[in-house]
Design a protein around this motif. Structure first.
Motif, PDB file in Angstrom:
ATOM      1  N   ILE A 113       0.845  -1.200   0.000  1.00  0.00           N
ATOM      2  CA  ILE A 113       0.000   0.000   0.000  1.00  0.00           C
ATOM      3  C   ILE A 113       0.876   1.243   0.000  1.00  0.00           C
ATOM      4  O   ILE A 113       0.645   2.188  -0.766  1.00  0.00           O
ATOM      5  CB  ILE A 113      -0.983  -0.028   1.197  1.00  0.00           C
ATOM      6  CG1 ILE A 113      -2.065  -1.091   0.954  1.00  0.00           C
ATOM      7  CG2 ILE A 113      -1.593   1.352   1.435  1.00  0.00           C
ATOM      8  CD1 ILE A 113      -2.893  -1.439   2.183  1.00  0.00           C
ATOM      9  N   TYR A 116       2.682   1.501  -3.522  1.00  0.00           N
ATOM     10  CA  TYR A 116       1.784   1.925  -4.602  1.00  0.00           C
ATOM     11  C   TYR A 116       1.349   3.372  -4.445  1.00  0.00           C
ATOM     12  O   TYR A 116       1.201   4.085  -5.432  1.00  0.00           O
ATOM     13  CB  TYR A 116       0.579   0.989  -4.712  1.00  0.00           C
ATOM     14  CG  TYR A 116       0.898  -0.285  -5.447  1.00  0.00           C
ATOM     15  CD1 TYR A 116       1.379  -0.251  -6.757  1.00  0.00           C
ATOM     16  CD2 TYR A 116       0.746  -1.518  -4.839  1.00  0.00           C
ATOM     17  CE1 TYR A 116       1.702  -1.418  -7.424  1.00  0.00           C
ATOM     18  CE2 TYR A 116       1.060  -2.698  -5.505  1.00  0.00           C
ATOM     19  CZ  TYR A 116       1.543  -2.634  -6.805  1.00  0.00           C
ATOM     20  OH  TYR A 116       1.857  -3.799  -7.473  1.00  0.00           O
ATOM     21  N   GLY A 117       1.148   3.815  -3.218  1.00  0.00           N
ATOM     22  CA  GLY A 117       0.783   5.220  -3.004  1.00  0.00           C
ATOM     23  C   GLY A 117       1.839   6.159  -3.574  1.00  0.00           C
ATOM     24  O   GLY A 117       1.524   7.138  -4.252  1.00  0.00           O
ATOM     25  N   GLN A 136      -3.358   2.439  -9.497  1.00  0.00           N
ATOM     26  CA  GLN A 136      -4.485   2.625  -8.576  1.00  0.00           C
ATOM     27  C   GLN A 136      -5.300   1.335  -8.464  1.00  0.00           C
ATOM     28  O   GLN A 136      -5.782   1.000  -7.384  1.00  0.00           O
ATOM     29  CB  GLN A 136      -5.372   3.780  -9.042  1.00  0.00           C
ATOM     30  CG  GLN A 136      -6.530   4.090  -8.100  1.00  0.00           C
ATOM     31  CD  GLN A 136      -6.080   4.529  -6.726  1.00  0.00           C
ATOM     32  OE1 GLN A 136      -5.227   5.395  -6.568  1.00  0.00           O
ATOM     33  NE2 GLN A 136      -6.656   3.921  -5.689  1.00  0.00           N
ATOM     34  N   LEU A 139      -3.409  -0.803  -6.099  1.00  0.00           N
ATOM     35  CA  LEU A 139      -3.576  -0.282  -4.738  1.00  0.00           C
ATOM     36  C   LEU A 139      -4.943  -0.661  -4.175  1.00  0.00           C
ATOM     37  O   LEU A 139      -5.041  -1.103  -3.023  1.00  0.00           O
ATOM     38  CB  LEU A 139      -3.391   1.240  -4.712  1.00  0.00           C
ATOM     39  CG  LEU A 139      -3.645   1.925  -3.370  1.00  0.00           C
ATOM     40  CD1 LEU A 139      -2.700   1.409  -2.297  1.00  0.00           C
ATOM     41  CD2 LEU A 139      -3.519   3.437  -3.523  1.00  0.00           C
ATOM     42  N   GLU A 142      -4.921  -4.203  -3.045  1.00  0.00           N
ATOM     43  CA  GLU A 142      -4.141  -4.393  -1.814  1.00  0.00           C
ATOM     44  C   GLU A 142      -4.949  -3.921  -0.602  1.00  0.00           C
ATOM     45  O   GLU A 142      -4.970  -4.589   0.438  1.00  0.00           O
ATOM     46  CB  GLU A 142      -2.807  -3.645  -1.876  1.00  0.00           C
ATOM     47  CG  GLU A 142      -1.912  -3.992  -3.047  1.00  0.00           C
ATOM     48  CD  GLU A 142      -1.465  -5.438  -3.144  1.00  0.00           C
ATOM     49  OE1 GLU A 142      -1.862  -6.277  -2.320  1.00  0.00           O
ATOM     50  OE2 GLU A 142      -0.691  -5.734  -4.069  1.00  0.00           O
ATOM     51  N   GLU A 143      -5.606  -2.791  -0.733  1.00  0.00           N
ATOM     52  CA  GLU A 143      -6.419  -2.274   0.376  1.00  0.00           C
ATOM     53  C   GLU A 143      -7.586  -3.206   0.685  1.00  0.00           C
ATOM     54  O   GLU A 143      -7.895  -3.453   1.852  1.00  0.00           O
ATOM     55  CB  GLU A 143      -6.915  -0.869   0.044  1.00  0.00           C
ATOM     56  CG  GLU A 143      -5.806   0.163   0.035  1.00  0.00           C
ATOM     57  CD  GLU A 143      -6.223   1.523  -0.491  1.00  0.00           C
ATOM     58  OE1 GLU A 143      -5.551   2.505  -0.127  1.00  0.00           O
ATOM     59  OE2 GLU A 143      -7.203   1.618  -1.269  1.00  0.00           O
TER      60      GLU A 143
END
Length: 172
Positions: A113, A116-117, A136, A139, A142-143
């Motif tokens: 996370i 990727y951010g 995105q 991400l 993953e979240e």
């Protein structure tokens, strides 16, 4: 790597993430096999499929930058995967092992996370909107995986692990 441009940094970190995700493609099947909880097994197996798609998206991002997809050793993920292997090598009660697997998996998710951010921010700053959208998507997966792991842990695995230790105490 030379830190002489944001694009250079971006490509370097992209190589790092490609290696990280490829490590997980190899590690997740072993984790799924070790999980006793059917719900945890299913979540890990589903995330393996997502991770395979994430590798493909990362390769597309490389092409957005006219780069050949290549990896660079991701030492952070090497360490996290090694910690996961240690769990797999230990004997223990199923619920406690499952709780440990969730903990290891969530550490991986949080690492991803964060990575990727940063990559999304860099892609946006570099005017690479398609790359940012692909990243995105990774991400978001993953979240979602992190939230699913929390739900499984809080939905019974952690309580079952707690009961393993409590059973011996109440019998004395």
């Amino acid at each position: 790597m030379s830190l002489d441009s944001l694009e250079g940094l971006f490509i370097d970190q992209l190589k790092d993430m490609l290696h990280a995700e490829k490590q997980l493609v190899r590690a997740l099947p072993r984790m799924a096999k070790a999980a006793a909880s059917p719900e945890l097994q299913a979540a890990i197996t589903q995330h393996l499929k997502e991770t395979q798609n994430q590798v493909q998206r990362l390769e597309r991002v490389f092409r957005e930058f006219d780069e050949t997809p290549r990896t660079k050793v991701c030492r952070g993920m090497l360490g996290l995967v090694e910690e996961g292997k240690e769990i797999l090598e230990q004997e223990g009660e199923d619920a406690v092992v499952d709780a440990a697997l969730i903990s290891a998996a969530q550490r991986v998710e949080h690492y991803e996370i964060a990575a990727y951010g940063c990559l999304i921010t860099y892609a946006q700053l570099l005017g690479q909107d398609r790359a940012a959208r692909l990243l995105q998507e990774n991400l978001a997966e993953e979240e979602a995986a992190d939230k699913k792991l929390t739900k499984i842990a809080e939905g019974g695995v952690n309580q079952e692990a707690q009961m393993v230790g409590a059973e011996g105490e109440s019998e004395e």
